[in-house]
Design a protein around this motif. Structure first.
Motif, PDB file in Angstrom:
ATOM      1  N   ARG A 181       0.853  -1.182   0.000  1.00 58.68           N
ATOM      2  CA  ARG A 181       0.000   0.000   0.000  1.00 58.68           C
ATOM      3  C   ARG A 181       0.888   1.230   0.000  1.00 58.68           C
ATOM      4  O   ARG A 181       1.717   1.422   0.875  1.00 58.68           O
ATOM      5  N   ARG A 203      -4.525   1.584   0.474  1.00 57.66           N
ATOM      6  CA  ARG A 203      -5.165   0.279   0.434  1.00 57.66           C
ATOM      7  C   ARG A 203      -4.532  -0.667  -0.562  1.00 57.66           C
ATOM      8  O   ARG A 203      -4.566  -1.868  -0.402  1.00 57.66           O
ATOM      9  N   THR A 207      -9.926  -3.640  -6.897  1.00 60.07           N
ATOM     10  CA  THR A 207      -9.768  -2.700  -5.791  1.00 60.07           C
ATOM     11  C   THR A 207     -11.117  -2.074  -5.443  1.00 60.07           C
ATOM     12  O   THR A 207     -11.885  -1.698  -6.304  1.00 60.07           O
ATOM     13  N   ALA A 262     -12.742   3.217  -0.985  1.00 61.24           N
ATOM     14  CA  ALA A 262     -12.830   3.383   0.463  1.00 61.24           C
ATOM     15  C   ALA A 262     -14.212   3.886   0.852  1.00 61.24           C
ATOM     16  O   ALA A 262     -14.804   4.725   0.183  1.00 61.24           O
ATOM     17  N   PRO A 265     -17.420  -3.201   4.879  1.00 60.62           N
ATOM     18  CA  PRO A 265     -16.821  -3.867   3.725  1.00 60.62           C
ATOM     19  C   PRO A 265     -17.550  -3.548   2.425  1.00 60.62           C
ATOM     20  O   PRO A 265     -16.929  -3.320   1.391  1.00 60.62           O
ATOM     21  N   ASP A 311      -5.161 -10.317   2.996  1.00 56.65           N
ATOM     22  CA  ASP A 311      -5.511 -10.065   1.603  1.00 56.65           C
ATOM     23  C   ASP A 311      -5.963 -11.326   0.884  1.00 56.65           C
ATOM     24  O   ASP A 311      -6.568 -11.259  -0.180  1.00 56.65           O
ATOM     25  N   GLU A 342      -9.582 -10.840   1.369  1.00 54.81           N
ATOM     26  CA  GLU A 342     -10.051  -9.664   0.645  1.00 54.81           C
ATOM     27  C   GLU A 342     -10.161  -9.922  -0.849  1.00 54.81           C
ATOM     28  O   GLU A 342     -11.142  -9.537  -1.502  1.00 54.81           O
ATOM     29  N   LEU A 382     -12.700  -5.198   1.378  1.00 55.83           N
ATOM     30  CA  LEU A 382     -11.599  -5.008   2.305  1.00 55.83           C
ATOM     31  C   LEU A 382     -12.077  -5.174   3.741  1.00 55.83           C
ATOM     32  O   LEU A 382     -13.217  -4.845   4.072  1.00 55.83           O
ATOM     33  N   GLU A 421     -11.773  -1.503   6.736  1.00 56.73           N
ATOM     34  CA  GLU A 421     -11.155  -0.490   5.884  1.00 56.73           C
ATOM     35  C   GLU A 421     -11.011   0.856   6.563  1.00 56.73           C
ATOM     36  O   GLU A 421     -10.147   1.650   6.199  1.00 56.73           O
ATOM     37  N   ARG A 459      -3.873   0.900   8.500  1.00 58.07           N
ATOM     38  CA  ARG A 459      -3.083  -0.313   8.710  1.00 58.07           C
ATOM     39  C   ARG A 459      -1.906  -0.069   9.650  1.00 58.07           C
ATOM     40  O   ARG A 459      -1.414  -1.012  10.283  1.00 58.07           O
TER      41      ARG A 459
END
Length: 327
Positions: free
Chosen positions: A29, A35, A58, A61, A99, A300, A303, A309, A312, A316
């Motif tokens: 990321r 992300r 992807t 967000a 999510p 991941d 994910e 995700l 989110e 992280r």
């Protein structure tokens, strides 16, 4: 790095994958896009593997839900939690992000997103604390009945008739044992939107139940435990050497039988630090001797397979360990 097959998960665990995937989870990321990195290598299903994990696009967000446009302040470690239930709980349960936001249903003590095509949930979110898990003498599971979810259009509901003589248990995603706070919360876990077809002996009543118990056990040392649970439909290689996503359906509603299930535990220590544990289990009878740690996977992995995700809304950098390894 290629994904680990079910046989390898059961035979030798996935420690090697976890080590490799951890780097992708943390280092994949960039500063401009926290992300995902454009150079991140997708999973590839190799011919000598029996099942794999599909890459997923992807996801954009999503801002954490904010009831009445009020900011939901993080709960500091050690502070007694709010033991009430109701719609205002959404902000607390989902404070680390949704999510997905399609067909979301908020119950008094959990939140889910429903998959209308497969007639089961995409994901279910819970917030556990030691205080909320105390057994309430006025709450009984014995009187709870599995029931259709009236909030779902009849075209897309699963029914008890779908499960009748199917050979599968009506398996909880938000576990009934997590919701002793009051009778309403317990009853709501029996909506069929919170249920998936699960193998009974060896899985729902055994290995999966142990994982649910473990999530509750974590509240003894953690101030808050945020749980995301859901089904997965993973590809497998068949005799012709090609890879297919193949799963059974049951009943007149064609309720999908997941090939696997995931559970993600975001645990907050009394000092406020976050620790993440992520698991994938095959929907099959599992040898009782296999430890839960054998089913840990990089975040991941889930994910990319689920198409969304995990947590989110949480940076992280705030996660200190993933599956016990420092980030």
């Amino acid at each position: 790095m290629p994904p680990t097959g079910t046989a390898k998960i059961l035979a030798a665990g996935i420690s090697a994958v976890a080590v490799g995937g951890l780097g992708g989870f943390v280092l994949g990321r960039s500063t401009s896009d926290p992300r995902r990195s454009a150079s991140h290598t997708p999973f590839v299903v190799h011919a000598d593997q029996k099942d794999g994990l599909q890459p997923a696009a992807t996801q954009t967000a999503l801002a954490p839900y904010n009831p009445q446009n009020k900011t939901v302040a993080p709960m500091p470690g050690g502070v007694a939690p709010d033991l009430s239930v109701g719609p205002h709980r959404v902000g607390e349960i989902m404070k680390h992000g949704f999510p997905t936001t399609d067909t979301v249903r908020s119950r008094s003590d959990y939140v889910l997103a429903y998959d209308r095509k497969n007639r089961t949930a995409l994901w279910v979110a819970e917030h556990l604390t030691a205080e909320r898990l105390k057994d309430r003498t006025k709450v009984s599971r014995s009187g709870c009945d599995f029931k259709d979810d009236p909030s779902i259009h009849p075209y897309f509901r699963s029914t008890n008739e779908d499960y009748f003589r199917s050979g599968f248990d009506r398996g909880h995603l938000a576990a009934a044992g997590n919701h002793w706070i009051n009778q309403e919360s317990m009853d709501e876990t029996f909506y069929l939107s919170n249920i998936s077809p699960q193998v009974g002996v060896g899985f729902n009543r055994d290995a999966w139940n142990k994982l649910e118990q473990y999530a509750r056990f974590k509240t003894k040392s953690c101030s808050n435990v945020y749980v995301l649970t859901g089904p997965l439909y993973l590809p497998s290689m068949l005799e012709d050497g090609k890879t297919y996503v193949k799963y059974q359906v049951i009943g007149m509603s064609n309720v999908a039988v997941p090939t696997h299930f995931f559970k993600a535990l975001l645990c907050q220590s009394p000092s406020g630090e976050y620790h993440l544990e992520t698991y994938v289990m095959p929907n099959k009878a599992i040898d009782d001797k296999i430890p839960l740690q054998a089913f840990q996977v990089p975040p991941d992995t889930i994910e990319r397979s689920a198409g969304f995700l995990l947590f989110e809304g949480l940076p992280r950098t705030a996660v200190k360990t993933v599956n016990g390894k420092k980030t």
